[in-house]
Design an enzyme around this catalytic site. Structure first.
Site, PDB file in Angstrom:
ATOM      1  N   GLU A   1     -11.049   0.752  -3.534  1.00  0.00           N
ATOM      2  CA  GLU A   1     -10.162   1.083  -2.409  1.00  0.00           C
ATOM      3  C   GLU A   1      -9.159   2.164  -2.810  1.00  0.00           C
ATOM      4  O   GLU A   1      -9.017   2.485  -3.971  1.00  0.00           O
ATOM      5  CB  GLU A   1      -9.347  -0.162  -1.997  1.00  0.00           C
ATOM      6  CG  GLU A   1     -10.168  -1.287  -1.450  1.00  0.00           C
ATOM      7  CD  GLU A   1      -9.393  -2.591  -1.340  1.00  0.00           C
ATOM      8  OE1 GLU A   1      -9.775  -3.406  -0.495  1.00  0.00           O
ATOM      9  OE2 GLU A   1      -8.429  -2.812  -2.086  1.00  0.00           O
TER      10      GLU A   1
ATOM     11  N   ASP B   1       0.810  -1.226   0.000  1.00  0.00           N
ATOM     12  CA  ASP B   1       0.000   0.000   0.000  1.00  0.00           C
ATOM     13  C   ASP B   1       0.843   1.276   0.000  1.00  0.00           C
ATOM     14  O   ASP B   1       0.660   2.160   0.854  1.00  0.00           O
ATOM     15  CB  ASP B   1      -0.939   0.005   1.231  1.00  0.00           C
ATOM     16  CG  ASP B   1      -1.816  -1.235   1.304  1.00  0.00           C
ATOM     17  OD1 ASP B   1      -2.299  -1.675   0.255  1.00  0.00           O
ATOM     18  OD2 ASP B   1      -2.001  -1.768   2.416  1.00  0.00           O
TER      19      ASP B   1
HETATM   20  C1  6LW Z   1      -5.826  -2.013   2.012  1.00  0.00           C
HETATM   21  C2  6LW Z   1      -6.594  -2.060   0.776  1.00  0.00           C
HETATM   22  C3  6LW Z   1      -5.870  -3.110   0.117  1.00  0.00           C
HETATM   23  O1  6LW Z   1      -6.328  -1.229   3.005  1.00  0.00           O
HETATM   24  O2  6LW Z   1      -5.510  -4.014   1.044  1.00  0.00           O
HETATM   25  O3  6LW Z   1      -4.523  -3.382  -1.689  1.00  0.00           O
HETATM   26  C4  6LW Z   1      -5.811  -3.465   2.296  1.00  0.00           C
HETATM   27  N1  6LW Z   1      -5.558  -3.011  -1.100  1.00  0.00           N
HETATM   28  O4  6LW Z   1      -6.571  -0.936   0.010  1.00  0.00           O
HETATM   29  C5  6LW Z   1      -4.790  -3.864   3.294  1.00  0.00           C
HETATM   30  O5  6LW Z   1      -3.497  -3.671   2.779  1.00  0.00           O
END
Ligand code: 6LW
Length: 489
Positions: A174, A14
């Site tokens: 996300e 991330d």
């Molecule tokens: C993060 C979300 C994700 O918060 O995995 O890759 C979660 N995406 O955006 C945890 O890393």
């Protein structure tokens, strides 16, 4: 200059990047590990040097007895008016909060909470206003990327939380980030989930609140249709303009253990992909919307990742981490030695065992360390989470000492090998490749464990393997002469 991906290897998921004072700064998620949120500095976006962590005090982050992959989720770093901000979610307490510092090499503030839910918070600053976005539900229960305006001094909401985008149709929208570039607000996010279908998508608007118009060719970046190919899971990234005016996405991805084996033990790593803006203000990424192994960057530098890790050339406060909040009285860490005092808490517990770890950076490595114990058990673990981890260890028996290989998979606790040894002092070794960890005491091969069981595909969750020194059972364990050497093949 040609560079090779990943630009930061090992469990550093991330990524979020900002620029300030002629340099670049990056943060990554840290979940149940402490200190939280590793912080890196770079002069070229390719060579990243860890300069510390953001969450260094217990008061900044709740990690008591949290499950693996709970705790600190995706952070965002931003720089505004001489101040750095890091905003993140503690997924265990369901809280979004930010901290700030005016000195990137110094301590960060106490957390300031924002009363908007969801995960993956980000900040956007413009004309004295601060916009806070996350992916969750707005005040009317509408799900998507949700935004409110906040008072950056207090975290107080100055507007309702409003859903501004619902993505391009993929699941798990996300990691929203908002940017203003040449008159447009670009909202970039990830969709597809952080596995093999991961992707980056975006939309744009003339207003910070939308309505947004989707990039017609979403996803702008994904490796979901690229196989057989080692680099998978490309998604969750941040857009950054370098000091030469070129744009890039720094994002996460992972490397499969083998072209034909869809497992990854190294966690999600950091990849850098060039971005091109075309005449009508849309941007593309990579040469064909995928992430390749190497790219050229208009800059003069040499990519020089560190290959050898020792006690002497690492810093306990920067390169190493603990599981949850450590009981610091159990650690005596000096330049050439680690003395650990074991408690009753084991690696199988969701508490804080006596454990100090460093991320596994690549598939192939040779590790050796000298260990002495008085009683109990101590050794080296390749640790994915409390249910999946392998140990090569030394322990006291009724009649002397024995070296053991322990394999823990899916909660099954198995002693693979136990051989008597002459004394309470031994050399432990691990020789790893993409498929196996081989374990030795001195020159005696104790056996091996498959890498594929220490992967997110088996364990679930969001972490990667951390190599840990540990002690358990009311003992004193001395570790000396550590060497972790990464090999090319
Ligand atoms: C993060 C979300 C994700 O918060 O995995 O890759 C979660 N995406 O955006 C945890 O890393």
């Amino acid at each position: 200059m040609i560079y090779t991906n990943p630009v930061l290897k090992g469990f550093y998921p991330d990524p979020s990047v900002c620029r300030a004072n002629g340099k670049y700064y990056m943060v990554c998620s840290s979940f149940q590990y402490f200190p939280g949120v590793p912080l890196f500095e770079s002069e070229d976006l390719v060579n990243w040097k860890q300069i510390g962590h953001v969450l260094t005090r217990k008061s900044q982050v709740m990690l008591e007895k949290i499950n693996s992959s709970g705790g600190v989720f995706a952070p965002t770093i931003r720089y505004n008016n001489g101040r750095f901000y890091m905003v993140t979610t503690n997924d265990t307490t369901h809280e979004n909060f930010y901290v700030y510092t005016d000195d990137i090499y110094g301590e960060w503030s106490e957390p300031i909470t924002v009363k908007q839910g969801g995960i993956d918070p980000s900040l956007y600053f413009e004309d004295g206003r601060t916009y806070f976005m996350s992916n969750g539900s707005d005040d009317n229960g509408v799900g998507g990327v949700v935004q409110c305006e906040i008072n950056i001094e207090t975290g107080e909401k100055l507007s309702a939380s409003k859903c501004i985008w619902q993505g391009s149709g993929g699941r798990y929208l996300e990691s929203p980030h908002l940017y203003k570039i040449s008159g447009y607000y670009y909202l970039m996010a990830a969709e597809g989930g952080t596995e093999y279908g991961h992707m980056i998508t975006y939309t744009r608007s003339k207003s910070v609140w939308g309505p947004f118009e989707n990039y017609p060719k979403n996803p702008v970046l994904t490796n979901r249709n690229k196989a057989p190919f080692i680099i998978q899971g490309i998604g969750h990234g941040d857009l950054v303009e370098d000091y030469n005016g070129n744009w890039h996405i720094a994002c996460l991805g992972f490397r499969q253990i083998h072209m034909w084996m869809p497992y990854h033990n190294l966690g999600r790593e950091v990849f850098l992909i060039p971005v091109q803006f075309d005449g009508d203000g849309w941007f593309t990424a990579g040469k064909d919307g995928t992430c390749a192994e190497s790219y050229e960057l208009e800059s003069d530098f040499v990519q020089s990742p560190k290959k050898n890790y020792t006690f002497e050339n690492t810093d306990w406060n920067i390169d190493w981490c603990y599981l949850r909040h450590p009981k610091l009285e159990n650690y005596e860490l000096s330049e050439s030695k680690a003395v650990l005092h074991g408690t009753d808490i084991t690696l199988d517990d969701t508490d804080s065992p006596t454990f100090i770890g460093i991320r596994q950076r690549d598939f192939n490595f040779d590790l050796s360390v000298d260990l002495s114990i008085d009683c109990g058990e101590a050794g080296v673990t390749v640790y994915m989470c409390e249910d999946e981890h392998y140990e090569v260890a030394l322990r006291k028996t009724d009649s002397g000492f024995e070296a053991v290989l322990k394999l823990n998979i899916g909660g099954i606790k198995h002693i693979q090998t136990a051989v008597p040894v002459d004394s309470g002092s031994v050399k432990l070794r691990i020789v790893a490749d993409n498929l196996f960890y081989n374990f030795y005491v001195g020159d005696t091969h104790l056996g091996c464990g498959q890498t594929k069981y220490l992967t997110s595909e088996v364990s679930g969750g969001f972490t990667g393997v951390v190599i840990g020194l540990y002690a358990v059972g009311g003992n004193t364990a001395e570790f000396e002469n550590l060497a972790i050497d990464y090999r090319e093949e």
